[in-house]
Every structure is written in C-alpha cells, then in structure tokens.
Write an enzyme that holds these catalytic residues in place. Structure first.
Site, short mmCIF file in Angstrom:
data_model
loop_
_atom_site.label_atom_id
_atom_site.label_comp_id
_atom_site.label_asym_id
_atom_site.label_seq_id
_atom_site.Cartn_x
_atom_site.Cartn_y
_atom_site.Cartn_z
N MET A 29 34.77 26.28 39.17
CA MET A 29 34.93 27.63 38.61
C MET A 29 33.58 28.34 38.61
SD MET A 29 37.76 27.04 35.59
CE MET A 29 37.11 25.50 34.93
N CYS A 79 39.88 30.85 47.50
CA CYS A 79 39.29 31.97 46.76
C CYS A 79 39.63 33.28 47.44
CB CYS A 79 37.78 31.78 46.70
SG CYS A 79 37.01 33.05 45.75
N ASN A 90 47.32 21.62 41.33
CA ASN A 90 46.51 22.49 40.46
C ASN A 90 47.26 23.78 40.19
OD1 ASN A 90 44.16 24.98 41.12
ND2 ASN A 90 43.94 23.71 39.30
C1 LIG Z 1 36.20 31.81 36.24
C2 LIG Z 1 36.88 31.12 37.40
C3 LIG Z 1 36.15 30.86 38.55
C4 LIG Z 1 36.73 30.20 39.64
N1 LIG Z 1 35.97 29.86 40.72
C5 LIG Z 1 36.51 29.10 41.72
C6 LIG Z 1 35.70 28.59 42.78
O1 LIG Z 1 34.47 28.79 42.82
N2 LIG Z 1 36.31 27.87 43.75
C7 LIG Z 1 37.65 27.59 43.72
O2 LIG Z 1 38.16 26.90 44.61
N3 LIG Z 1 38.43 28.03 42.72
C8 LIG Z 1 37.88 28.76 41.72
N4 LIG Z 1 38.66 29.14 40.66
C9 LIG Z 1 40.08 28.73 40.63
C10 LIG Z 1 40.22 27.38 39.91
O3 LIG Z 1 39.52 26.36 40.59
C11 LIG Z 1 41.70 26.97 39.79
O4 LIG Z 1 42.23 26.78 41.08
C12 LIG Z 1 42.54 28.03 39.07
O5 LIG Z 1 41.89 28.50 37.89
C13 LIG Z 1 43.93 27.46 38.70
O6 LIG Z 1 43.81 26.34 37.85
P1 LIG Z 1 44.02 26.47 36.25
O7 LIG Z 1 45.32 27.19 36.04
O8 LIG Z 1 44.05 25.05 35.74
O9 LIG Z 1 42.86 27.27 35.73
C14 LIG Z 1 38.09 29.81 39.58
C15 LIG Z 1 38.83 30.08 38.41
C16 LIG Z 1 38.23 30.72 37.33
C17 LIG Z 1 39.02 30.97 36.07
#
Ligand SMILES: Cc1cc2nc3c(=O)[nH]c(=O)nc-3n(C[C@H](O)[C@H](O)[C@H](O)COP(=O)(O)O)c2cc1C
Length: 324
Positions: free
Chosen positions: A12, A94, A205
C-alpha cells in the site's frame, strides 16, 4: 527458504513503509509483508537506498515493483535480491493515471504476453520467487476469459504465484480509491481459477476483514492478502500465527507489549534523525475498538508533527487508553 503465502499484508503506497512493516512484524512472526510499490524508474534513476532499505526484523518481506520493460524489471529484481528481499512482485493492479501513462499496473491485464516476457526476464536474473499481483480484468474485458488467459500465459513463462484482487479495475471514470470499492468482488471466479490451475499458488485479495473470513477463503485457495483492515486495525492479525500458520509455540502479545517494543524502535530511529510523525502515524489504529482509542488518536495527530516531538507524545497518548 520456501515462502508461505497463507497470510499476506498488501502493498500500500504511503502506508506499508518500513516503519509500518516493523510494527506489523511485532504482531505476527509469519505474515508475509509487501512493500509499497516502487517503480523501475525510481530505482534506476533515483536513490536506491531510500526506496529499498528495510529492517532485518521485517523478513519475510517482498518488494513490489511497478514497470513493464523486461530489461529494467530484470535489473530491478536483481537489485532487490541483492538487497535481501525474499520475493519480487509485479504490480498488475494499480489503476492510477500516472501509472497508466508509464504503461504498467492494471493496464497490463490486457497485455499478458508482455507480463510473460517480464516474468521470463526476471526469473533469469534472480533465484528468489517472482510473483504477480493482478486484477481479474479491466474495463469492458470479460472476467473469466481475461483472467484465465492471463494466468495461463504468465504461468507458462514461469510464474507460480498469483495474488488476485478479486475485482475489475475501471481505468476510465473511477479514481484509484473508487477502484478499490466500486467494481464488485468476484471471489467465486478466483476459487474457480484455483480449481482450473491446481498447480498454481493462488492468493485471494479484496475486502477481507476478519481471520474467520480468511479461514473460509483458505478452504478454496492457498493464501489470503489483507490490506486496509490491517492498516486501520493491525491487531486483527494477532492470531494469524496460531490460526493460519498452525504455530502452537507462539506466545500471544498484547497491544501494550507491541507498543513498548515499537517505542524502543522509534527511539532508535529518532536518534538517527527520523521524525516521530513518520512512525507514530502507523500507531493510530493500534487500539482500534478499545475505550479511549479516539483520544489516543487525537493526541498523536495533534502533537506528533510538532518540531522536536519525541516519545513523550506517545507516553501521554497511551494514558487515554482504559483496560490496557
Ligand atoms: C492507500 C493504499 C495504497 C495502495 N497501494 C498499492 C500498491 O502500491 N500496489 C498494489 O498492488 N496495490 C496497492 N493498493 C491496493 C491493495 O494492495 C489491495 O489490493 C486493496 O486495498 C484491496 O485489499 P483490501 O480490501 O484488503 O484493502 C493500495 C491500497 C491502498 C488502500
């Protein structure tokens, strides 16, 4: 060492920096932690140490790379391996504009061939695992066909582990934040992929909030990845080692014990010139749901950014927590 992906913490940006990962490691010994995404451009033209340095305690830790040029990706994978990372992961999820412009991230869901070329080049240059984190499809592309074709082509190039954010990304019209909530989750499709590609390691995920949900997913796939919930409520993973890794030796830690160890860490970092606010911001969710948590958060938010702020801010804040 064979990496175990049973429970992963999501990459993240701005959130899973080295301080956050140090904090999370105090809560779970086994969870596999992912860095923020680092682009190949940042590594090749920027300050490598600033982007890659991490604490030895963070292992097992994976570096997530953003890029799509096979030569650059192979070079950066090698740099990551030399730095001591346990895995490199390619970002195919992303959706942000900046990333689309550089032709990587979620738009690569439409370029399985190019991702396969990246995998082949990276696997040639390193011995650590090279994995992919992807969506199920983008825009108007059909979900089943897109994901099936992607897994088939990219696994033929040698990728064994896929972390699948179980929703589409809409590259036009939705912000990155909306793209994490608006497109509907399709867990069933991810389960189906595990059945169709049983030899692959499939990690699910998206939208997972409890360890009970993790246990349900683990009946169908090899691992789970949690992101936002872990950040906002890190103690959600306090039973990961026992319940998901079957580690019976583990001694359960309390929030306050974790805080004491993180304070030691923060002190050593303060001594090296790191600002308190860069570390204390990750503590806001530590007591989530406990009486006094709001005052704890407020005290840190209002004081940690001040010049010269030190550990006393945290010591004062923790006085607001009842039932420590
Ligand atoms: C603040 C933030 C930054 C993120 N940055 C990335 C990242 O750098 N690379 C990536 O693959 N996913 C990124 N994501 C997505 C997360 O890795 C994840 O796939 C997404 O939040 C869904 O999972 P969750 O519902 O458990 O949060 C980001 C998510 C958030 C909230």
């Amino acid at each position: 060492m064979k990496l175990k992906h049973h429970f992963c913490v999501a990459p993240m940006l701005e959130w899973t920096d080295r301080h956050e990962r140090y904090l999370l490691r105090l809560i779970s010994k086994h969870a596999l932690l992912y860095t923020e995404m680092v682009t190949t451009g940042a590594l090749i033209h920027g300050d490598i140490d600033r982007h890659l340095r991490f604490n030895a305690e963070e292992h097992p830790v994976a570096l997530q790379l953003g890029g799509s040029d096979p030569r650059d990706m192979a070079l950066c994978a090698k740099i990551a391996e030399d730095y001591g990372y346990d895995e490199v992961n390619i970002n195919v999820g992303c959706p942000s504009d900046r990333v689309q412009h550089g032709a990587f991230g979620a738009c690569l869901m439409a370029q399985a061939e190019l991702v396969a070329e990246n995998i082949a080049a990276m696997k040639k240059s390193v011995a650590i695992p090279v994995t992919v984190k992807n969506r199920i499809a983008i825009d108007e592309m059909p979900e089943y066909e897109t994901l099936h074709n992607f897994l088939q082509r990219v696994s033929q190039a040698g990728c064994h582990t896929f972390i699948i954010h179980a929703r589409k990304a809409w590259l036009k019209g939705l912000s990155p934040k909306q793209n994490r909530d608006v497109p509907p989750l399709n867990y069933e499709l991810v389960y189906q992929m595990k059945r169709e590609f049983p030899q692959l390691e499939i990690i699910i995920n998206g939208g997972i909030k409890t360890l009970e949900e993790c246990q349900q997913h683990l009946k169908q796939v090899d691992g789970v990845m949690m992101g936002r919930e872990v950040y906002h409520n890190p103690f959600v993973m306090s039973h990961v080692d026992k319940l998901l890794y079957g580690d019976k030796e583990i001694t359960q830690v309390s929030e306050i014990e974790v805080l004491e160890k993180y304070i030691e860490y923060m002190q050593s970092q303060l001594d090296q010139g790191v600002f308190l606010k860069h570390m204390s911001r990750h503590l806001l969710g530590l007591f989530a749901g406990k009486p006094g948590a709001k005052a704890w958060r407020r005290h840190i938010s209002e004081n940690a950014y001040k010049s010269g702020a030190g550990i006393e801010v945290i010591q004062q804040a923790v006085k607001y927590i009842d039932n420590k």
